[in-house]
Design a protein around this motif. Structure first.
Motif, PDB file in Angstrom:
ATOM      1  N   GLU A  80       0.837  -1.260   0.030  1.00 54.27           N
ATOM      2  CA  GLU A  80       0.121  -0.053   0.016  1.00 54.27           C
ATOM      3  C   GLU A  80       0.816   1.171   0.094  1.00 54.27           C
ATOM      4  N   ALA A  81       1.848   1.278   0.808  1.00 58.84           N
ATOM      5  CA  ALA A  81       2.782   2.491   1.094  1.00 58.84           C
ATOM      6  C   ALA A  81       3.395   2.929  -0.140  1.00 58.84           C
ATOM      7  N   ALA A  82       4.012   1.949  -0.928  1.00 54.72           N
ATOM      8  CA  ALA A  82       4.834   2.156  -2.121  1.00 54.72           C
ATOM      9  C   ALA A  82       3.897   2.919  -3.170  1.00 54.72           C
ATOM     10  N   SER A  83       2.518   2.266  -3.115  1.00 53.74           N
ATOM     11  CA  SER A  83       1.998   2.938  -4.309  1.00 53.74           C
ATOM     12  C   SER A  83       1.389   4.310  -4.122  1.00 53.74           C
ATOM     13  N   ARG A  84       1.239   4.398  -2.717  1.00 52.87           N
ATOM     14  CA  ARG A  84       0.588   5.944  -2.233  1.00 52.87           C
ATOM     15  C   ARG A  84       1.790   6.901  -2.447  1.00 52.87           C
ATOM     16  N   VAL A  85       3.233   6.589  -2.193  1.00 57.31           N
ATOM     17  CA  VAL A  85       4.054   7.345  -2.490  1.00 57.31           C
ATOM     18  C   VAL A  85       4.295   7.692  -3.784  1.00 57.31           C
TER      19      VAL A  85
END
Length: 877
Positions: A461-466
């Protein structure tokens, strides 16, 4: 039976305004729900009710609105941030099994009144919990009212029974209705008798007992002529107001108050709600776990590897696996490597020391793409072991911080709760029992796999949101490389001169003892100088100095108070000096000596990369960011930070007024940009414009005043604060700020534009995409909203400056490596970088440091950095 009836809207509303803005990682506001639950749990512990009922208003018009359109017409609508929490609050109460009441056409007060009447008729006691004084009319029989108030996050409770009400008001609780009929209630738009205020209304009730009694005695001489005329003219208004203010205790409520059901929690639903809200402490308080919920993380197979050949084979295979999710303790005594659905477990105790060292070198050799959570301690431990930590391609802790920089921490269990709605099992890979076949080996392996699974889920989730939020460069080119650099700086540490530090401490001790003797003499007696209570008594009772307002704990003796009375008695400056020196001695001299490494005689601070909301670095154990610089004695501490020998030097460079240069660039103020481009002293240049004098006629006082505004303006400095800073009246300070903003119209426009943009977007960002959400800007509370506005103005400036110094650190570090120099970064303090360099590299390193810092970012107001060298940190300044 004891029944606690809670005014849901009132308590939720007070929690919303009384507690700072909170939100989960989805952006859902949570402060009102948090405050409500905290209040509920506290009340249950204190009151120990047998049953709890929570009553809410409904959106439909009530019978009062149908008769009088003006009723509550002046009330503002519920803020969006509070409205979003109302259904969540109700859902949470339902999951807890708490009885919830609402009825179309009636207010929560009416439901509360009806429940309390029925409870009284049944012989039960009823505690009404509300923040609204309207409910005080319900007191009597078995009903008491507990008034709740919340301010600055602190909640207080005050219980009213008939006796206490009479003591406070002088009449019976039911007569509160009569009081409102006379004086009105602006918050509910109840008119009362126009012209009759609270003081007159109270006196009329004391004299005549009731509204009816007042109107039966209008000709009584106790009623003044003017009041009589108002009462006569407002008779119908008083009657209508009485009706509006009366709580209906006969609402058609279907609830069987005599047989309220016991609470039966829906554990799974409650756990899921509280995990979504990220209320970890409440989950723990209620003893909830995820055992009864569908797992949010897939089940993983665990594989224990104890053979060196098999272990090396695994690492070879992982080079082709893409991302590998690793859980590794700071001691490097174990590793859990997750790929696909298998978590491979390796423990150092199962391998020969040489094999384990070789495994670590292979794992971190750069061929395997590793994702870790909070990788810096692992990287530092590897460096201390002589292993270069290569191949760390993602750190989920750093990503979680960038995506929500205002959380109080980013440990894996906390982040997993936010991103996976999963509470992770405890895991201590350094506990010998955890890996013992006779202990909890199997549980440890399962727990480790869960932790690795959480790292993968957070990464996904975090990698895509970054990427989505435009933080790719910020993350991959600034924060992630910086993590490795900080680990190196922590490992290297900085040299100190312990003998000089001890000698400095001894000099401080001599002066401290001199001050103690002088303070006792001036105060005409001994006392505990470190005790605020005793010091307050000496200063304000014994010596009769001008006293601040006395609080419950005594007089305030903080530095602001003492500085205001410093000229009133010779003892006060000595107390201020005593405090300064004792802090220097205990915090810095003694504190630094305690953390000098026994191995290398150096101090190894820990740089914190995920603490400040603006992106600034901080340091702990010890905190080197707070080494005093304002006093000569404080600056002396810098003499204790030294080059390790006569063949090395320290090189220090700091940015000149970086935040003002960033302000000039972002605001595009032509005057400020020109001042920086021409190399003028910005404070003197500002003074020349504000005071309308030539540059060479600017006095030190003029420059000092403008310096205070220059540095304070983007923090939203007020006329009050500026007046204190520069010693003028508040009016003069206000005029000064207006003159300043007229001088720099670009800055004035920026300050207004950034606040408006932040309100629209809900966040502000730096020039490099670092974001900070600002829900405070939509708050109805003036203080909270003002705080949000100050943050909106300052964060893009301070955050961009923080980004620039980080870029400079990466550039300096990389160039030192490229050019094969031995010089190395050892400290970062705010806008300052410090290298430790061989003397043979001094000129090269100085030039390199200046060039890379100034080239970190090209701005219209150019960056300027000056590098100096010396044996100690002090010598470089």
């Amino acid at each position: 039976m004891k029944i606690m009836v809670i005014d849901g809207n009132s308590i939720l509303n007070r929690a919303f305004y009384g507690i700072r803005q909170l939100s989960n990682h989805e952006g859902l506001p949570t402060n009102a729900v948090y405050g409500f639950l905290a209040t509920l749990f506290k009340l249950r512990e204190d009151e120990k009710p047998d049953r709890t009922v929570v009553c809410f208003d409904v959106r439909e018009k009530t019978f009062r609105h149908l008769k009088f359109d003006s009723y509550k017409a002046t009330r503002k609508g519920m803020p969006d941030e509070l409205a979003a929490q109302l259904p969540v609050m109700k859902e949470t109460l339902d999951a807890m099994g708490v009885v919830r009441c609402e009825l179309a056409g009636y207010e929560a007060d009416d439901l509360i009144g009806t429940i309390s009447r029925k409870a009284d008729e049944n012989g039960d006691t009823c505690v009404v919990v509300t923040g609204d004084r309207d409910s005080l009319q319900l007191i009597g029989g078995g009903t008491t009212v507990l008034l709740v108030s919340t301010k600055m996050g602190q909640t207080t409770y005050e219980t009213y029974d008939t006796e206490k009400f009479r003591e406070r008001y002088g009449f019976d609780p039911i007569r509160l209705i009569d009081l409102k009929a006379l004086m009105g209630d602006a918050s509910d738009n109840i008119p009362g008798v126009p012209g009759i205020g609270e003081k007159t209304a109270m006196q009329l009730l004391h004299d005549f007992g009731s509204l009816e009694g007042v109107y039966a005695n209008l000709e009584d001489e106790k009623i003044k002529k003017g009041a009589r005329a108002k009462l006569e003219a407002g008779a119908q208004s008083a009657k209508d107001s009485y009706w509006l203010a009366t709580i209906d205790r006969n609402a058609p409520l279907a609830l069987d108050v005599a047989n309220l059901p016991e609470e039966h929690r829906d554990e799974a639903a409650l756990y899921e709600l509280l995990t979504r809200l990220e209320f970890k402490n409440f989950i723990k308080k209620l003893g909830l776990s995820g055992a009864y919920t569908a797992p949010r993380l897939p089940e993983l197979r665990t594989l224990r590897i104890q053979n060196a050949a098999e272990a090396f084979g695994l690492l070879d295979a992982l080079t082709e696996a893409g991302r590998v999710f690793a859980v590794i303790p700071e001691t490097l005594g174990a590793m859990c490597l997750l790929e696909a659905d298998t978590a491979a477990m390796l423990f150092a105790d199962d391998f020969a020391d040489a094999d384990w060292d070789a495994l670590l070198r292979r794992l971190f050799g750069g061929a395997i793409e590793l994702v870790l959570h909070d990788a810096k301690p692992v990287a530092a431990a590897l460096l201390a072991r002589g292993i270069q930590p290569e191949g760390i391609v993602f750190d989920t802790c750093l990503a979680a911080y960038l995506l929500d920089p205002t959380q109080s921490g980013y440990d894996l269990p906390r982040v997993a709760l936010a991103y996976c709605s999963t509470e992770l099992p405890e895991l201590d890979l350094d506990d010998p029992a955890a890996v013992s076949p006779l202990g909890g080996q199997e549980q440890t392996e399962q727990a480790c796999a869960r932790h690795a699974g959480a790292v993968r889920a957070i990464y996904q989730e975090a990698a895509s949101r970054v990427e989505e939020l435009g933080m790719r460069k910020l993350y991959y080119e600034i924060e992630l490389p910086l993590m490795r650099i900080l680990a190196e700086m922590e490992t290297v540490g900085c040299a100190v001169a312990p003998d000089e530090l001890r000698a400095f401490g001894e000099r401080l001790d001599v002066r401290i003892h001199e001050l103690i003797a002088q303070i006792y003499r001036d105060a005409d007696g001994e006392f505990n100088i470190n005790s605020p209570k005793q010091l307050g008594e000496v200063l304000f009772e014994k010596l009769h100095l001008p006293a601040p307002k006395k609080t419950k704990t005594g007089y305030s003796t903080n530095v602001d108070v003492l500085e205001r009375i410093a000229e009133d008695h010779p003892v006060v400056p000595k107390i201020l000096e005593y405090r300064q020196l004792t802090k220097l001695k205990s915090t810095y001299v003694d504190g630094l000596l305690k953390v000098v490494s026994q191995k290398d005689g150096r101090i190894h601070t820990h740089f914190q990369q995920t603490v400040t909301a603006t992106g600034r670095l901080s340091s702990t154990d010890p905190n080197l960011q707070n080494i005093p610089v304002r006093t000569e004695l404080g600056r002396e501490l810098r003499r204790m930070f030294v080059a390790p020998d006569t063949e090395h030097v320290l090189i220090d460079a700091d940015y000149s007024q970086i935040e003002l240069r960033v302000l000039a660039h972002i605001s595009q103020d032509a005057h400020m940009i020109e001042a920086f481009r021409s190399g003028q002293d910005i404070h003197a240049a500002t003074a020349a414009k504000v005071y309308h004098v030539p540059l060479d006629e600017v006095t030190p006082q003029m420059r000092s005043s403008c310096k205070a505004v220059n540095f304070g303006i983007v923090y939203g400095i007020s006329d009050f604060s500026l007046a204190q800073d520069i010693g003028v009246t508040r009016k003069e300070a206000g005029e000064f700020i207006r003159a300043y903003l007229a001088t720099y119209p670009g800055v004035a426009k920026y300050m207004e534009d950034i606040k408006e943009n932040a309100r629209e977007k809900g966040y502000v960002s730096t020039l490099f995409g670092r974001r900070r959400a600002l829900p405070e800007l939509k708050s109805k509370n003036f203080n909270i909203r003002s705080f949000g506005e100050r943050v909106a103005m300052n964060t893009p400036i301070q955050g961009t400056a923080a980004d620039i110094i980080k870029i400079a650190m990466v550039r300096v570090h990389d160039r030192l490596l490229r050019e094969g120099l031995e010089s190395r970064l050892i400290l970062q303090v705010h806008d300052e970088l410090i290298l430790e360099a061989p003397k043979t590299e001094q000129e090269t390193a100085m030039r390199l440091l200046k060039e890379e810092m100034e080239a970190a970012f090209v701005m219209d107001a150019p960056l300027v950095a000056e590098a100096k060298a010396g044996h100690s940190w002090y010598d470089t300044k």
